[in-house]
Each structure stands twice: as C-alpha cells, then as structure tokens.
Scaffold this motif. Structure first.
Motif, PDB file in Angstrom:
ATOM      1  N   ALA A  21       0.784  -1.118  -0.060  1.00 10.36           N
ATOM      2  CA  ALA A  21       0.009  -0.066   0.127  1.00 10.36           C
ATOM      3  C   ALA A  21       0.929   1.215  -0.060  1.00 10.36           C
ATOM      4  CB  ALA A  21      -0.893  -0.138   1.126  1.00 10.36           C
ATOM      5  N   LYS A  22       1.932   1.409   0.936  1.00  8.42           N
ATOM      6  CA  LYS A  22       2.802   2.612   0.733  1.00  8.42           C
ATOM      7  C   LYS A  22       3.579   2.653  -0.693  1.00  8.42           C
ATOM      8  CE  LYS A  22       3.855   2.423   5.715  1.00  8.42           C
ATOM      9  NZ  LYS A  22       4.982   2.251   6.860  1.00  8.42           N
ATOM     10  N   LEU A  23       3.948   1.485  -1.031  1.00  3.54           N
ATOM     11  CA  LEU A  23       4.682   1.630  -2.554  1.00  3.54           C
ATOM     12  C   LEU A  23       3.462   2.172  -3.355  1.00  3.54           C
ATOM     13  CD1 LEU A  23       7.338   1.069  -3.601  1.00  3.54           C
ATOM     14  CD2 LEU A  23       6.421  -1.293  -4.193  1.00  3.54           C
ATOM     15  N   CYS A  24       2.488   1.738  -3.316  1.00  5.05           N
ATOM     16  CA  CYS A  24       1.376   2.329  -4.355  1.00  5.05           C
ATOM     17  C   CYS A  24       1.286   3.967  -4.337  1.00  5.05           C
ATOM     18  CB  CYS A  24      -0.128   1.580  -4.305  1.00  5.05           C
ATOM     19  SG  CYS A  24       0.056  -0.107  -4.964  1.00  5.05           S
ATOM     20  N   LEU A  25       1.046   4.096  -2.923  1.00  2.00           N
ATOM     21  CA  LEU A  25       0.683   5.469  -2.642  1.00  2.00           C
ATOM     22  C   LEU A  25       2.171   6.361  -3.162  1.00  2.00           C
ATOM     23  CD1 LEU A  25      -1.082   7.333  -1.313  1.00  2.00           C
ATOM     24  CD2 LEU A  25       0.193   7.070   0.809  1.00  2.00           C
ATOM     25  N   LEU A  64      -4.899  -0.308  -3.823  1.00  4.22           N
ATOM     26  CA  LEU A  64      -5.593   0.053  -2.675  1.00  4.22           C
ATOM     27  C   LEU A  64      -6.832  -0.322  -2.328  1.00  4.22           C
ATOM     28  CD1 LEU A  64      -3.931   3.616  -2.318  1.00  4.22           C
ATOM     29  CD2 LEU A  64      -3.287   1.347  -1.185  1.00  4.22           C
ATOM     30  N   LEU A  65      -7.925   0.004  -3.471  1.00  2.36           N
ATOM     31  CA  LEU A  65      -9.260  -0.570  -3.066  1.00  2.36           C
ATOM     32  C   LEU A  65      -9.410  -2.016  -3.032  1.00  2.36           C
ATOM     33  CD1 LEU A  65     -11.246   1.454  -5.777  1.00  2.36           C
ATOM     34  CD2 LEU A  65     -11.568   1.209  -3.284  1.00  2.36           C
ATOM     35  N   GLY A  66      -8.413  -2.867  -3.720  1.00  5.77           N
ATOM     36  CA  GLY A  66      -8.479  -4.302  -3.468  1.00  5.77           C
ATOM     37  C   GLY A  66      -7.916  -4.726  -1.939  1.00  5.77           C
ATOM     38  N   LEU A  67      -6.719  -4.027  -1.694  1.00  3.22           N
ATOM     39  CA  LEU A  67      -6.309  -4.163   0.008  1.00  3.22           C
ATOM     40  C   LEU A  67      -7.331  -3.923   0.885  1.00  3.22           C
ATOM     41  CD1 LEU A  67      -2.584  -3.096  -0.511  1.00  3.22           C
ATOM     42  CD2 LEU A  67      -3.285  -5.072  -0.191  1.00  3.22           C
ATOM     43  N   VAL A  84      -2.448   4.422   5.735  1.00  3.22           N
ATOM     44  CA  VAL A  84      -1.889   4.421   4.359  1.00  3.22           C
ATOM     45  C   VAL A  84      -3.177   4.781   3.658  1.00  3.22           C
ATOM     46  CG1 VAL A  84      -1.176   3.458   2.254  1.00  3.22           C
ATOM     47  CG2 VAL A  84       0.215   3.309   4.357  1.00  3.22           C
ATOM     48  N   PHE A  85      -4.350   4.191   3.834  1.00  6.21           N
ATOM     49  CA  PHE A  85      -5.700   4.358   3.288  1.00  6.21           C
ATOM     50  C   PHE A  85      -6.367   5.717   3.541  1.00  6.21           C
ATOM     51  CE2 PHE A  85      -7.185  -0.311   3.894  1.00  6.21           C
ATOM     52  CZ  PHE A  85      -6.437  -0.791   2.701  1.00  6.21           C
TER      53      PHE A  85
END
Length: 126
Positions: A21-25, A64-67, A84-85
């Motif tokens: 999640a952090k990497l995506c952000l 992120l939605l999947g997580l 993160v969300f």
C-alpha cells in the motif's frame, strides 16, 4: 527453511500489505513528476507520458481498493494499513492532473470507506 510472504520486511515500508500500500501511494503520488517532465517533450511524446501516468495512478488506486476489500475491518488490518488508506486521498491530485476521471472519483472513496468501516466497527462494539 520456510518463508511466509506476509512476514517479509521491506525496510521502512513495513511488511506485506502495508508495504504494498505504501509503495502504491509513493509511486502514484510521484507520477505527478511525469507530467512535469512531459512539458519538455515534443507533443507526440507527451501523450505517451500522460497515458503512462494515468495507468500508474489507476493501478495504484485499484490496488489500494483491493487491499481495502481484503482487510475491511480496522481491528484486523495489518499495522499501518489504515494510515495509508487515509493518506491515499492524495491520489486525487495525481488523478486530477491528467484527468483520470475514474480516479478522481475513486481516490477519495478509499479514505471514506476506511472512515466508514471504523465508525461501523465502533458502533458495533458499543
């Protein structure tokens, strides 16, 4: 010797879903710099860079939605994932820069869902 994929540590990013999640952000937000770089490119290359940025932002939002849907309850989320969300609303800016309208509407959805799940869980406990 066995290894569990959930327990891998990626330095300061954390472990497992939190690191993803952090990497995506980070990647989603830093893709704004691609738009700045595109300003110095010929017009034919600008379109390619814009589409690349749109794909990066859309992939970050979808991941992120999947997580979130994998870990909907705040009490059962890995450590740091809720934070993160909440910060993922910053992807709104990255989507807005190049007009990824699905992303403009989906990026604020993640923090709203997170807040809603937190409120729901609090109400159920009381």
């Amino acid at each position: 010797m066995s290894s569990n994929r959930q327990n891998r540590s990626y330095g300061r990013l954390g472990e497992g879903p939190t690191a993803l999640a952090k990497l995506c952000l980070i990647i989603g937000m830093s893709s704004i710099f691609l738009v700045m770089i595109a300003g110095a490119l010929p017009s034919s290359a600008k379109d390619v860079v814009y589409w690349l940025q749109r794909i990066i932002v859309a992939a970050a939002i979808l991941t992120l939605l999947g997580l979130f849907f994998r870990h909907p309850l705040p009490s059962r989320r890995p450590e740091g994932l809720t934070e993160v969300f909440i910060y993922s609303s910053g992807l709104f800016l990255a989507a807005w820069v190049t007009g990824v309208w699905a992303g403009v509407f989906a990026a604020p959805l993640i923090p709203l869902l997170t807040l809603g799940s937190w409120i729901t869980e609090r109400l159920r406990r009381d």
